[in-house]
Design a protein around this motif. Structure first.
Motif, PDB file in Angstrom:
ATOM      1  N   PRO A 130       5.809  11.173   6.503  1.00 55.27           N
ATOM      2  CA  PRO A 130       7.196  10.689   6.588  1.00 55.27           C
ATOM      3  C   PRO A 130       7.791  10.325   5.233  1.00 55.27           C
ATOM      4  CG  PRO A 130       5.833   9.672   8.285  1.00 55.27           C
ATOM      5  CD  PRO A 130       4.903  10.407   7.383  1.00 55.27           C
ATOM      6  N   ALA A 131       6.987   9.731   4.363  1.00 51.69           N
ATOM      7  CA  ALA A 131       7.465   9.313   3.041  1.00 51.69           C
ATOM      8  C   ALA A 131       6.982  10.281   1.968  1.00 51.69           C
ATOM      9  CB  ALA A 131       6.973   7.900   2.729  1.00 51.69           C
ATOM     10  N   ASP A 132       7.812  10.457   0.934  1.00 50.34           N
ATOM     11  CA  ASP A 132       7.447  11.331  -0.188  1.00 50.34           C
ATOM     12  C   ASP A 132       6.580  10.568  -1.187  1.00 50.34           C
ATOM     13  OD1 ASP A 132       8.901  13.636   0.650  1.00 50.34           O
ATOM     14  OD2 ASP A 132      10.751  12.612   0.079  1.00 50.34           O
ATOM     15  N   ALA A 133       5.494  10.024  -0.697  1.00 51.01           N
ATOM     16  CA  ALA A 133       4.600   9.234  -1.551  1.00 51.01           C
ATOM     17  C   ALA A 133       3.563  10.136  -2.214  1.00 51.01           C
ATOM     18  CB  ALA A 133       3.907   8.155  -0.724  1.00 51.01           C
ATOM     19  N   GLU A 134       3.168   9.746  -3.406  1.00 52.59           N
ATOM     20  CA  GLU A 134       2.129  10.465  -4.151  1.00 52.59           C
ATOM     21  C   GLU A 134       0.945   9.523  -4.352  1.00 52.59           C
ATOM     22  OE1 GLU A 134       1.950  13.520  -5.023  1.00 52.59           O
ATOM     23  OE2 GLU A 134       4.003  14.283  -4.818  1.00 52.59           O
ATOM     24  N   TYR A 135      -0.232  10.025  -4.008  1.00 52.74           N
ATOM     25  CA  TYR A 135      -1.437   9.197  -4.105  1.00 52.74           C
ATOM     26  C   TYR A 135      -2.321   9.688  -5.252  1.00 52.74           C
ATOM     27  CZ  TYR A 135      -0.020   7.508   0.482  1.00 52.74           C
ATOM     28  OH  TYR A 135       0.686   6.955   1.523  1.00 52.74           O
ATOM     29  N   PRO A 136      -2.932   8.774  -5.970  1.00 47.36           N
ATOM     30  CA  PRO A 136      -3.765   9.160  -7.129  1.00 47.36           C
ATOM     31  C   PRO A 136      -5.171   9.602  -6.724  1.00 47.36           C
ATOM     32  CG  PRO A 136      -3.699   6.786  -6.944  1.00 47.36           C
ATOM     33  CD  PRO A 136      -2.810   7.317  -5.848  1.00 47.36           C
ATOM     34  N   VAL A 188      -4.770  11.675   8.378  1.00 43.38           N
ATOM     35  CA  VAL A 188      -4.507  10.908   9.602  1.00 43.38           C
ATOM     36  C   VAL A 188      -4.316   9.431   9.277  1.00 43.38           C
ATOM     37  CG1 VAL A 188      -5.501  10.127  11.786  1.00 43.38           C
ATOM     38  CG2 VAL A 188      -5.687  12.531  11.122  1.00 43.38           C
ATOM     39  N   ILE A 189      -5.180   8.909   8.419  1.00 43.06           N
ATOM     40  CA  ILE A 189      -5.084   7.491   8.041  1.00 43.06           C
ATOM     41  C   ILE A 189      -3.755   7.204   7.341  1.00 43.06           C
ATOM     42  CG2 ILE A 189      -6.056   5.702   6.540  1.00 43.06           C
ATOM     43  CD1 ILE A 189      -8.820   6.965   7.086  1.00 43.06           C
ATOM     44  N   ILE A 190      -3.388   8.084   6.406  1.00 40.82           N
ATOM     45  CA  ILE A 190      -2.129   7.889   5.676  1.00 40.82           C
ATOM     46  C   ILE A 190      -0.936   7.969   6.624  1.00 40.82           C
ATOM     47  CG2 ILE A 190      -0.592   8.905   3.950  1.00 40.82           C
ATOM     48  CD1 ILE A 190      -3.070   9.712   2.362  1.00 40.82           C
ATOM     49  N   ILE A 226       0.831  -1.211   0.000  1.00 37.84           N
ATOM     50  CA  ILE A 226       0.000   0.000   0.000  1.00 37.84           C
ATOM     51  C   ILE A 226       0.864   1.260   0.000  1.00 37.84           C
ATOM     52  CG2 ILE A 226      -1.626   1.347   1.407  1.00 37.84           C
ATOM     53  CD1 ILE A 226      -2.918  -1.285   2.233  1.00 37.84           C
ATOM     54  N   LEU A 227       2.044   1.184   0.612  1.00 39.83           N
ATOM     55  CA  LEU A 227       2.965   2.324   0.584  1.00 39.83           C
ATOM     56  C   LEU A 227       3.948   2.228  -0.579  1.00 39.83           C
ATOM     57  CD1 LEU A 227       4.063   4.912   1.811  1.00 39.83           C
ATOM     58  CD2 LEU A 227       5.420   3.529   3.405  1.00 39.83           C
ATOM     59  N   LEU A 228       4.288   1.019  -0.969  1.00 42.26           N
ATOM     60  CA  LEU A 228       5.263   0.833  -2.051  1.00 42.26           C
ATOM     61  C   LEU A 228       4.767   1.425  -3.373  1.00 42.26           C
ATOM     62  CD1 LEU A 228       7.923  -0.457  -3.066  1.00 42.26           C
ATOM     63  CD2 LEU A 228       6.628  -2.560  -3.482  1.00 42.26           C
ATOM     64  N   LEU A 229       3.518   1.188  -3.693  1.00 45.79           N
ATOM     65  CA  LEU A 229       2.980   1.669  -4.974  1.00 45.79           C
ATOM     66  C   LEU A 229       2.951   3.200  -5.057  1.00 45.79           C
ATOM     67  CD1 LEU A 229       0.115  -0.956  -5.510  1.00 45.79           C
ATOM     68  CD2 LEU A 229       2.396  -0.904  -6.545  1.00 45.79           C
ATOM     69  N   PRO A 230       2.487   3.914  -4.015  1.00 46.11           N
ATOM     70  CA  PRO A 230       2.559   5.387  -4.064  1.00 46.11           C
ATOM     71  C   PRO A 230       3.991   5.919  -4.158  1.00 46.11           C
ATOM     72  CG  PRO A 230       0.982   4.703  -2.403  1.00 46.11           C
ATOM     73  CD  PRO A 230       1.697   3.469  -2.852  1.00 46.11           C
ATOM     74  N   LEU A 231       4.942   5.203  -3.564  1.00 44.51           N
ATOM     75  CA  LEU A 231       6.336   5.636  -3.665  1.00 44.51           C
ATOM     76  C   LEU A 231       6.847   5.483  -5.098  1.00 44.51           C
ATOM     77  CD1 LEU A 231       7.851   4.199  -0.357  1.00 44.51           C
ATOM     78  CD2 LEU A 231       7.706   6.605  -0.999  1.00 44.51           C
ATOM     79  N   LEU A 232       6.481   4.399  -5.744  1.00 45.16           N
ATOM     80  CA  LEU A 232       6.865   4.219  -7.151  1.00 45.16           C
ATOM     81  C   LEU A 232       6.200   5.277  -8.029  1.00 45.16           C
ATOM     82  CD1 LEU A 232       6.668   0.314  -7.417  1.00 45.16           C
ATOM     83  CD2 LEU A 232       8.727   1.730  -7.289  1.00 45.16           C
ATOM     84  N   TYR A 233       4.977   5.624  -7.681  1.00 50.76           N
ATOM     85  CA  TYR A 233       4.263   6.682  -8.408  1.00 50.76           C
ATOM     86  C   TYR A 233       4.960   8.027  -8.202  1.00 50.76           C
ATOM     87  CZ  TYR A 233       0.266   9.435 -10.093  1.00 50.76           C
ATOM     88  OH  TYR A 233      -0.547  10.296 -10.789  1.00 50.76           O
ATOM     89  N   SER A 234       5.483   8.231  -7.002  1.00 52.46           N
ATOM     90  CA  SER A 234       6.225   9.461  -6.711  1.00 52.46           C
ATOM     91  C   SER A 234       7.507   9.533  -7.534  1.00 52.46           C
ATOM     92  CB  SER A 234       6.556   9.520  -5.213  1.00 52.46           C
ATOM     93  OG  SER A 234       7.334  10.648  -4.909  1.00 52.46           O
ATOM     94  N   VAL A 235       8.176   8.405  -7.686  1.00 54.37           N
ATOM     95  CA  VAL A 235       9.381   8.357  -8.524  1.00 54.37           C
ATOM     96  C   VAL A 235       9.037   8.740  -9.961  1.00 54.37           C
ATOM     97  CG1 VAL A 235      11.152   6.835  -9.495  1.00 54.37           C
ATOM     98  CG2 VAL A 235      10.533   6.643  -7.080  1.00 54.37           C
ATOM     99  N   TYR A 236       7.909   8.261 -10.431  1.00 52.45           N
ATOM    100  CA  TYR A 236       7.460   8.561 -11.800  1.00 52.45           C
ATOM    101  C   TYR A 236       7.151  10.057 -11.971  1.00 52.45           C
ATOM    102  CZ  TYR A 236       4.290   8.762 -15.812  1.00 52.45           C
ATOM    103  OH  TYR A 236       3.669   9.108 -16.990  1.00 52.45           O
ATOM    104  N   LEU A 237       6.491  10.641 -10.984  1.00 54.43           N
ATOM    105  CA  LEU A 237       6.091  12.049 -11.090  1.00 54.43           C
ATOM    106  C   LEU A 237       7.260  13.009 -10.899  1.00 54.43           C
ATOM    107  CD1 LEU A 237       2.689  12.079  -9.138  1.00 54.43           C
ATOM    108  CD2 LEU A 237       3.030  12.094 -11.612  1.00 54.43           C
TER     109      LEU A 237
END
Length: 374
Positions: A156-162, A172-174, A51-62
Motif C-alpha cells: 500500500p505504501a511506497d516504502a523502501e526497506y534497507p 506478508v509481514i510487511i 516502523i513504517l515512517l522510517l522506510p517512507l522517509l528512506y523512500s523520499v531520499y531514494l
C-alpha cells in the motif's frame, strides 16, 4: 433506526470507531495490570507507526527526483505523524479523558426523561453526518490498503526497506504491518468523532440546564442551577484541555497535507494519484469540520445558559433574587476551544477562514509553479 439509536449506542459506536487507536481510556474500575497493558499497547502503537515512517522517509531520499512518490510518501508520513502525536497526547491526557468519559457515561445512564429527549434531539441532528463520515473514512483507508490489488505496487505504501524483501514471508509481514497501520491512521482521523461526541455532550448538558433554569421560582432553585452551571463549565474546560492539542495537531497536519495536495493537483501526476489526493483533502477538511461544528455550538450554549436566566419571571421575585439574577447575567464568558497565541476560537467563522486560506495557498502555489515553468 433512529429511535433505536440511544445515547448509549452512540457512545458505543464512537468507541468502536476509535478502538484500535488506544486513545479511548479504560473504565475507572480497571485494574492496574489492565491499565499497564493498555498503556503498553499505546507505546507499541507508536513504535509500529515509526516502523513504517522510517522506510517512507528512506523512500523520499531514494526517489527525490520523482515528485509523485515523494509527495505520496510525505503525505503518508504526515498521517503517521498525526497518529504518533495524537497517541502521545492521549497517553499524557489519559486521566483527564478517563474522567470526562466516565462522567458522560454516568450522566447518560442517570438522565431524566427530558434530558434523554435533548440527547435524542442531538443524535437526530448529527447521526447522519457523523455516521457517513466514519464509513467514508474507513472506506478511504480500505481503498489505500487494497490499492496494490489494482496497481503494480507490491504494498500500500511506497516504502523502501534497507534489506531484501523478495521472500514471500517478509512480504506478508510487511503487508500486514502496513495494513494495521493504515487502519490505525484511519481510526485516528475518526478520533475527531470522539472529540465531537464530548463537545456535543457538553453542549447538551448546557441545554438541559437551560430547561431547569426556566423552572426556577425561588432563590434555592437558582443556587442549585448556578452550582450545576459551574460544574458543567468545569467539565467543558476539561474536555477542551483534553482535546485542544489534538485539534491543533489535526489543523497543522491538515494544512501541510492540503499544501501537498495543491501541488499534486497542479503538477502532471497520474489521474489515480490526483483522485487519492482529492479524497485526502476532502477527508482532512471534514475532520476539521467535525471538531468545529460542536465546538461552535458549545460556545453558543454556554452563553445561552446565562441569557436564559433573564427569561424567567425575575421581575416577580424578591429583590434579593433579582440582584442574584443580575450577578449571573454579568458573567457570560463563553466556553471556547482555543490555545493562547496559537489557535483562535474554533468556530464556524474560523473554519470559513481556514477554507479561504487553503484556497489562497493553492492559488499561490499555482502562481509559483507556473512562474518556474515559464
Amino acid at each position: 433506526m433512529l429511535k433505536q439509536l440511544t445515547p448509549e449506542k452512540a457512545i458505543h459506536i464512537t468507541w468502536i470507531s476509535v478502538a484500535i487507536t488506544f486513545c479511548w481510556p479504560l473504565p475507572a474500575n480497571s485494574t492496574k495490570i489492565q491499565v499497564f497493558m493498555f498503556k503498553t499497547l499505546q507505546i507499541i502503537s507508536i513504535i509500529n507507526a515509526f516502523i513504517l515512517l522510517l522506510p517512507l522517509l528512506y523512500s523520499v531520499y531514494l526517489h527525490f527526483d520523482d515528485i509523485v512518490i515523494v509527495f505520496k510518501s510525505i503525505a503518508l508520513c504526515v498521517g503517521l505523524s498525526q497518529m504518533i502525536i495524537q497517541t502521545a497526547i492521549c497517553f499524557v491526557k489519559y486521566n483527564t479523558l478517563q474522567r470526562v468519559i466516565e462522567e458522560m457515561i454516568t450522566y447518560v445512564k442517570e438522565a431524566q426523561q427530558y434530558e434523554r429527549k435533548i440527547f435524542h434531539k442531538y443524535i437526530k441532528k448529527c447521526y447522519t453526518f457523523y455516521g457517513c463520515s466514519i464509513i467514508c473514512m474507513y472506506l478511504t483507508g480500505l481503498a489505500f490498503i487494497i490499492g496494490p490489488a489494482f496497481s503494480p505496487a507490491s504494498f500500500p505504501a511506497d516504502a523502501e526497506y534497507p534489506f531484501q524483501i523478495n521472500y514471500k514471508s517478509i512480504k506478508v509481514i510487511i503487508y500486514l504491518q502496513q495494513t494495521l497501520v493504515g487502519f490505525q491512521c484511519t481510526a485516528h482521523i475518526c478520533l475527531s468523532v470522539f472529540g465531537a461526541l464530548l463537545l456535543w455532550f457538553t453542549a447538551a448538558r448546557f441545554e438541559c440546564l437551560i430547561v431547569e433554569l426556566k423552572k426556577i421560582t425561588n432563590i434555592s432553585m437558582l443556587i442549585v442551577c448556578i452550582k450545576k452551571q459551574l460544574h458543567i463549565r468545569r467539565y467543558a474546560k476539561k474536555v477542551v484541555i483534553g482535546f485542544r492539542f489534538i485539534i491543533l495537531c489535526a489543523i497543522g497536519i491538515s494544512t501541510f497535507a492540503l499544501t501537498l495536495g495543491g501541488v499534486i493537483m497542479i503538477k502532471k501526476a497520474p489521474f489515480i494519484v490526483k483522485v487519492q489526493f482529492i479524497t485526502l483533502i476532502l477527508t482532512l477538511l471534514t475532520e476539521i469540520y467535525i471538531y468545529t461544528w460542536p465546538a461552535n455550538h458549545m460556545k453558543d450554549m454556554s452563553i445561552n445558559v446565562s441569557q436564559s436566566i433573564y427569561n424567567i419571571t425575575w421581575y416577580k421575585q424578591t429583590l434579593r433574587m433579582q440582584k442574584d439574577v443580575l450577578t449571573v447575567l454579568m458573567y457570560q464568558q463563553p466556553i471556547i476551544l482555543s490555545i493562547n497565541c496559537i489557535l483562535p476560537e474554533l468556530t464556524l467563522h474560523y473554519y470559513c477562514s481556514y477554507l479561504s486560506n487553503a484556497f489562497s495557498i493553492f492559488t499561490a502555489i499555482r502562481v509559483i509553479i507556473e512562474d518556474n515553468s515559464s
